[in-house]
Motif scaffolding. Structure first.
Motif, PDB file in Angstrom:
ATOM      1  N   MET A 262      10.446   4.147   5.682  1.00 48.01           N
ATOM      2  CA  MET A 262      10.618   5.247   4.973  1.00 48.01           C
ATOM      3  C   MET A 262      10.566   6.538   5.579  1.00 48.01           C
ATOM      4  O   MET A 262      10.523   6.248   6.163  1.00 48.01           O
ATOM      5  N   ASN A 263      11.531   7.255   5.318  1.00 47.96           N
ATOM      6  CA  ASN A 263      12.010   8.580   5.951  1.00 47.96           C
ATOM      7  C   ASN A 263      11.194   9.166   5.766  1.00 47.96           C
ATOM      8  O   ASN A 263       9.828   9.886   4.874  1.00 47.96           O
ATOM      9  N   SER A 264      10.129   9.853   7.274  1.00 48.48           N
ATOM     10  CA  SER A 264       9.236  10.752   6.982  1.00 48.48           C
ATOM     11  C   SER A 264       9.191  11.777   6.139  1.00 48.48           C
ATOM     12  O   SER A 264       8.564  12.087   5.511  1.00 48.48           O
ATOM     13  N   PHE A 265       9.930  12.419   6.124  1.00 43.76           N
ATOM     14  CA  PHE A 265      10.309  13.728   4.955  1.00 43.76           C
ATOM     15  C   PHE A 265       9.808  13.018   3.667  1.00 43.76           C
ATOM     16  O   PHE A 265       8.971  14.275   2.954  1.00 43.76           O
ATOM     17  N   ILE A 266      11.022  11.968   2.963  1.00 42.21           N
ATOM     18  CA  ILE A 266      10.604  11.691   1.580  1.00 42.21           C
ATOM     19  C   ILE A 266       9.483  10.969   1.458  1.00 42.21           C
ATOM     20  O   ILE A 266       8.427  11.439   0.469  1.00 42.21           O
ATOM     21  N   GLU A 267       8.445  10.345   2.375  1.00 39.99           N
ATOM     22  CA  GLU A 267       7.469  10.111   2.454  1.00 39.99           C
ATOM     23  C   GLU A 267       6.395  11.506   2.132  1.00 39.99           C
ATOM     24  O   GLU A 267       5.487  10.544   1.426  1.00 39.99           O
ATOM     25  N   GLU A 268       6.526  12.129   2.634  1.00 40.77           N
ATOM     26  CA  GLU A 268       5.986  13.281   2.910  1.00 40.77           C
ATOM     27  C   GLU A 268       5.962  13.625   1.143  1.00 40.77           C
ATOM     28  O   GLU A 268       4.862  13.982   0.954  1.00 40.77           O
ATOM     29  N   LEU A 269       7.450  13.667   0.657  1.00 39.79           N
ATOM     30  CA  LEU A 269       7.104  14.362  -0.648  1.00 39.79           C
ATOM     31  C   LEU A 269       6.232  13.408  -1.696  1.00 39.79           C
ATOM     32  O   LEU A 269       5.886  13.969  -2.331  1.00 39.79           O
ATOM     33  N   LYS A 270       6.568  12.185  -1.516  1.00 37.71           N
ATOM     34  CA  LYS A 270       6.017  11.026  -2.381  1.00 37.71           C
ATOM     35  C   LYS A 270       4.530  11.106  -2.263  1.00 37.71           C
ATOM     36  O   LYS A 270       4.210  10.999  -2.996  1.00 37.71           O
ATOM     37  N   TRP A 271       3.824  11.248  -0.897  1.00 32.78           N
ATOM     38  CA  TRP A 271       1.995  11.406  -1.347  1.00 32.78           C
ATOM     39  C   TRP A 271       2.054  12.729  -1.502  1.00 32.78           C
ATOM     40  O   TRP A 271       0.789  13.058  -2.320  1.00 32.78           O
ATOM     41  N   ARG A 272       2.584  13.289  -1.400  1.00 31.07           N
ATOM     42  CA  ARG A 272       2.444  14.976  -2.309  1.00 31.07           C
ATOM     43  C   ARG A 272       2.227  14.966  -3.658  1.00 31.07           C
ATOM     44  O   ARG A 272       2.495  16.121  -4.786  1.00 31.07           O
ATOM     45  N   GLY A 273       3.406  13.949  -4.395  1.00 29.92           N
ATOM     46  CA  GLY A 273       3.807  14.248  -6.333  1.00 29.92           C
ATOM     47  C   GLY A 273       5.113  15.171  -6.164  1.00 29.92           C
ATOM     48  O   GLY A 273       5.293  15.275  -7.225  1.00 29.92           O
ATOM     49  N   LEU A 274       5.642  14.946  -4.871  1.00 32.10           N
ATOM     50  CA  LEU A 274       6.995  15.307  -5.105  1.00 32.10           C
ATOM     51  C   LEU A 274       8.516  15.251  -5.216  1.00 32.10           C
ATOM     52  O   LEU A 274       9.249  15.586  -4.652  1.00 32.10           O
TER      53      LEU A 274
END
Length: 431
Positions: free
Chosen positions: A1-13
């Motif tokens: 998974m792309n790192s930007f999208i992964e970051e959004l997902k764990w943050r709930g964003l």
């Protein structure tokens, strides 16, 4: 998974994205934009998520564009609205655009020579010279009315759902104009992705469809959830319905800090992921630490610190922290005296006050000041009794019956804070 999208997902964003978005972000540095309509001379905390998404996007090596909607702001986005917005005159709108440009420049990196440095654009610059006939011919013919009518933002308004009052032709064209923004930025700025709140999905995908039909190109959409409190109530407004603004002239840093400090435990766990740049491990450790001693409110304090520093800077955060500690007796008289008038009055909101002539305050016997001069206490005998009982404070410091106030005791040069016991306050405003 792309790192930007992964970051959004764990943050709930993360809410949704078009197929292929993940692959596009992995393939190359991608340029994306988010729009901000200038409905006031400041953004409020409801815009912080969008700003933060752009900041995360830039931190992950991509190029963010913040679009200030000088053109779309003249119409008003119908998404999530039940009534049409009042239209602004051009001078007011352009003033708002300038204010938002200055504000956004504090949050994104627009400097340097890096290929992913941020940009600011105003859609009025390319919309102002397009005639209605040209727009109808070159843009309108590419999107069918059936396609536009199928969008949720349109259907809800036309069906009368949630008290909606119908929709004017002006607002109906909003999605076409926003779609044209995407097309223009695709053709002129290399933008391949538009991001926004989940209520923007229909407007964004109109843009991707226009790019497909008009430019035979491919573009993408990504949305984030609309933020509410854990109990489902609206986020970002006071109990009286007032906005919390990012401009300190409209919402003081103290009041801004207090908003985050007063978050519930459940909200604080969500908000610290949403609104700070702290890493996953640090946030998880903070949450666990908070659960062992929730009464210490460590999570809320860290949340309030991080967001206040991000929006207003370290100095304003320190002032807000000092102001907050005054109420809990963990501050000095010097801290209190150093407060500005606005912050002082916000800290002691609702405390009765009285204007008293300077000659009746400075150098005056404290018994007279407490009783006759200020009216805080009913009589001299009550003042004498309370002083003997060691229950009277001036500017949070205990005093005795020989105390007299001087110029250096005045808060912001004009206030004295009188106190009886722990909870009875009175403000003397020196005139």
């Amino acid at each position: 998974m792309n790192s930007f999208i992964e970051e959004l997902k764990w943050r709930g964003l993360f809410a949704d994205m078009m197929p292929g978005t993940d692959e596009q972000l992995d393939k190359e540095m991608t340029t994306a934009y988010i729009g901000f309509d200038p409905t006031a001379d400041s953004l409020h905390i409801g815009s912080l998520i969008q700003i933060k998404i752009l900041a995360h996007f830039q931190q992950h090596g991509h190029k963010p564009i913040a679009l200030v909607g000088g053109a779309t702001g003249m119409i008003g986005d119908p998404s999530g609205k039940s009534a049409e917005r009042n239209l602004l005159d051009e001078d007011t709108l352009l003033h708002y655009v300038d204010c938002l440009k200055n504000q956004l420049s504090r949050f994104l990196d627009f400097s340097g020579s890096e290929p992913n440095k941020a940009e600011l654009v105003n859609n009025y610059d390319w919309m102002k010279n397009i005639s209605f006939l040209d727009f109808a011919k070159n843009v309108g013919k590419n999107i069918t009315v059936n396609y536009m009518m199928a969008k949720d933002s349109v259907k809800k308004r036309l069906s009368g759902e949630s008290g909606a009052e119908g929709m004017s032709f002006t607002e109906f064209t909003y999605q076409l104009i926003q779609g044209y923004d995407f097309l223009h930025l695709y053709q002129n700025n290399g933008v391949k992705l538009q991001m926004g709140g989940s209520d923007q999905w229909g407007n964004i995908t109109t843009g991707t469809e226009l790019i497909r039909r008009k430019a035979q190109g491919e573009a993408f959409a990504l949305t984030v959830p609309l933020i509410t409190k854990a109990d489902g109530s609206k986020f970002g407004k006071s109990e009286s319905g007032e906005n919390y603004w990012l401009d300190k002239k409209k919402t003081s840093p103290y009041k801004f800090y207090q908003f985050w400090l007063n978050a519930t435990d459940e909200d604080a766990e969500r908000f610290i992921k949403f609104y700070t740049f702290l890493g996953k491990e640090e946030i998880e450790a903070l949450i666990e630490d908070h659960k062992t001693a929730p009464h210490e409110r460590k999570l809320q304090k860290k949340l309030a610190e991080e967001v206040t520093v991000w929006v207003h800077g370290k100095d304003e955060y320190e002032k807000a922290l000092k102001a907050s500690e005054i109420l809990f007796g963990r501050s000095t008289a010097e801290d209190l005296v150093s407060l500005d008038e606005e912050t002082f009055l916000e800290v002691f909101d609702g405390v009765p006050q009285k204007e008293v002539l300077k000659n009746d305050v400075l150098g005056v016997n404290i018994i007279d000041l407490l009783s006759e001069k200020s009216g805080f206490l009913k009589s001299k005998s009550e003042a004498t009794r309370e002083l003997k009982g060691n229950s009277i404070s001036v500017n949070k410091q205990k005093i005795n019956d020989v105390y007299t106030a001087n110029e250096s005791d005045l808060i912001d040069g004009k206030f004295l804070l009188l106190q009886k016991g722990k909870k009875s306050y009175f403000i003397v405003k020196v005139i």
